[in-house]
Design a protein around this motif. Structure first.
Motif, PDB file in Angstrom:
ATOM      1  N   SER A 143      75.595  64.052  21.066  1.00 51.53           N
ATOM      2  CA  SER A 143      76.900  63.451  20.771  1.00 51.53           C
ATOM      3  C   SER A 143      77.136  63.417  19.265  1.00 51.53           C
ATOM      4  CB  SER A 143      76.967  62.037  21.342  1.00 51.53           C
ATOM      5  OG  SER A 143      76.136  61.177  20.597  1.00 51.53           O
ATOM      6  N   LYS A 144      78.415  63.287  18.904  1.00 57.56           N
ATOM      7  CA  LYS A 144      78.746  63.158  17.479  1.00 57.56           C
ATOM      8  C   LYS A 144      78.078  61.915  16.897  1.00 57.56           C
ATOM      9  CE  LYS A 144      83.203  65.364  18.064  1.00 57.56           C
ATOM     10  NZ  LYS A 144      84.649  65.115  18.202  1.00 57.56           N
TER      11      LYS A 144
ATOM     12  N   GLU B 192      82.821  66.612  12.624  1.00 58.72           N
ATOM     13  CA  GLU B 192      83.582  67.808  13.020  1.00 58.72           C
ATOM     14  C   GLU B 192      83.755  68.753  11.844  1.00 58.72           C
ATOM     15  OE1 GLU B 192      87.273  66.595  14.834  1.00 58.72           O
ATOM     16  OE2 GLU B 192      86.234  65.151  16.130  1.00 58.72           O
TER      17      GLU B 192
ATOM     18  N   ARG C 280      78.347  75.139  20.270  1.00 59.16           N
ATOM     19  CA  ARG C 280      79.412  74.992  21.264  1.00 59.16           C
ATOM     20  C   ARG C 280      79.948  73.553  21.247  1.00 59.16           C
ATOM     21  NH1 ARG C 280      79.233  79.933  22.572  1.00 59.16           N
ATOM     22  NH2 ARG C 280      77.306  80.899  23.310  1.00 59.16           N
ATOM     23  N   THR C 281      81.259  73.437  21.404  1.00 57.58           N
ATOM     24  CA  THR C 281      81.869  72.113  21.511  1.00 57.58           C
ATOM     25  C   THR C 281      81.846  71.674  22.968  1.00 57.58           C
ATOM     26  OG1 THR C 281      83.355  72.579  19.678  1.00 57.58           O
ATOM     27  CG2 THR C 281      83.985  70.774  21.138  1.00 57.58           C
ATOM     28  N   ILE C 282      81.287  70.500  23.203  1.00 57.06           N
ATOM     29  CA  ILE C 282      81.322  69.919  24.545  1.00 57.06           C
ATOM     30  C   ILE C 282      82.428  68.870  24.501  1.00 57.06           C
ATOM     31  CG2 ILE C 282      79.984  68.785  26.362  1.00 57.06           C
ATOM     32  CD1 ILE C 282      78.887  71.563  25.456  1.00 57.06           C
ATOM     33  N   ARG C 283      83.573  69.240  25.060  1.00 61.38           N
ATOM     34  CA  ARG C 283      84.790  68.450  24.885  1.00 61.38           C
ATOM     35  C   ARG C 283      84.592  66.974  25.235  1.00 61.38           C
ATOM     36  NH1 ARG C 283      89.566  70.229  23.495  1.00 61.38           N
ATOM     37  NH2 ARG C 283      88.935  72.395  23.741  1.00 61.38           N
ATOM     38  N   GLY C 284      85.040  66.118  24.334  1.00 60.30           N
ATOM     39  CA  GLY C 284      84.969  64.678  24.570  1.00 60.30           C
ATOM     40  C   GLY C 284      83.575  64.102  24.394  1.00 60.30           C
TER      41      GLY C 284
ATOM     42  N   TYR D 228      78.166  68.334  20.845  1.00 59.24           N
ATOM     43  CA  TYR D 228      77.875  69.737  20.575  1.00 59.24           C
ATOM     44  C   TYR D 228      76.581  70.182  21.218  1.00 59.24           C
ATOM     45  CZ  TYR D 228      81.379  68.923  17.014  1.00 59.24           C
ATOM     46  OH  TYR D 228      82.526  68.575  16.371  1.00 59.24           O
TER      47      TYR D 228
END
Ligand code: CA
Length: 238
Positions: free
Chosen positions: A186-187, A207, A225-229, A232
């Motif tokens: 997670s971010k 980001e 890869r971006t894992i939406r919501g 990464y």
């Protein structure tokens, strides 16, 4: 204070803190060490030295400190004593104007690693700095994926044979992603990992770092890869 700013991330050569109040000797040493591809921060009194060394609590900025004993403010012994009291293991080489046994003993007992009596040959100082840095170098730990490799000991990032220049924060984000390659992070986890280095970092900043990293990692055969919501995932590019 004369400062040659080290480029953290692309680490070429050693980073030295030089503490010397004799202007002629200081400037000569600054030139000689810089000519050896060492990055030198020069300060001229004990208080400035203590301050410069305190900044290394979160980011190790110097590989070796070269410290004159006879300084204004606080002397070299006290600078070393405070450094060791903070738990810092950075190698310290003391310089002294006289070859007094009690100075040498006191310096080593205070926590200095080596000792050089003035006048000394610059070549000997350089050799001793290198020896100290070698003795204290952390074991090399290389993370690699695709054509990308990160060496945490030298803080060098490479794509194949090409060096990649990263800011401290970009390095932190990439190191964390690489440590967790193949897993979704997670971010917030990334933020927590890089926060020890910094002040106000927001999730949006993560980001920004990721988008910069994507540009810099072109040709590395890895993908963030971006894992939406959520966050990464770093993986080898298909
Ligand atoms: Ca002095």
């Amino acid at each position: 204070m004369l400062r040659i700013q080290p480029q953290i991330g692309l680490h070429i050569g050693l980073h030295i803190l030089l503490v010397e109040d004799d202007p002629v000797l200081a400037d000569g040493l600054l030139r000689a060490l810089s000519a050896q591809a060492m990055t030198v921060q020069l300060v001229r009194d004990g208080i400035a030295a203590d301050t410069a060394l305190q900044r290394t609590a979160s980011v190790p900025t110097f590989d070796v400190a070269v410290l004159d004993i006879g300084l204004t403010g606080i002397d070299g012994f006290e600078v070393v004593r405070r450094l060791r009291a903070r738990g810092a293991a950075m190698p310290v080489l003391l310089l002294t104007a006289r070859d007094a046994v009690e100075d040498r003993v006191r310096g080593l007992e205070t926590g200095a690693d080596d000792y050089l009596v003035k006048p000394f040959a610059t070549a000997e100082l350089i050799a001793r700095i290198r020896a100290l840095a070698r003795r204290h170098a952390p074991p090399s730990s290389v993370l690699a994926l695709g054509r990308l490799s990160l060496d945490s000991a030298t803080r060098r990032a490479r794509i194949g044979d090409r060096a990649v220049e990263l800011s401290v924060r970009e390095w932190g984000v990439l190191e964390y992603l690489l440590q967790h390659a193949g897993r979704v992070v997670s971010k917030q986890q990334i933020l927590d990992a890089i926060l020890p280095w910094g002040d106000d970092v927001t999730l949006n900043a993560v980001e920004v770092y990721v988008s910069r990293l994507r540009l810099k990692l072109e040709g590395a055969d890895v993908a963030i890869r971006t894992i939406r919501g959520f966050g990464y995932l770093l993986e080898a590019a298909a």
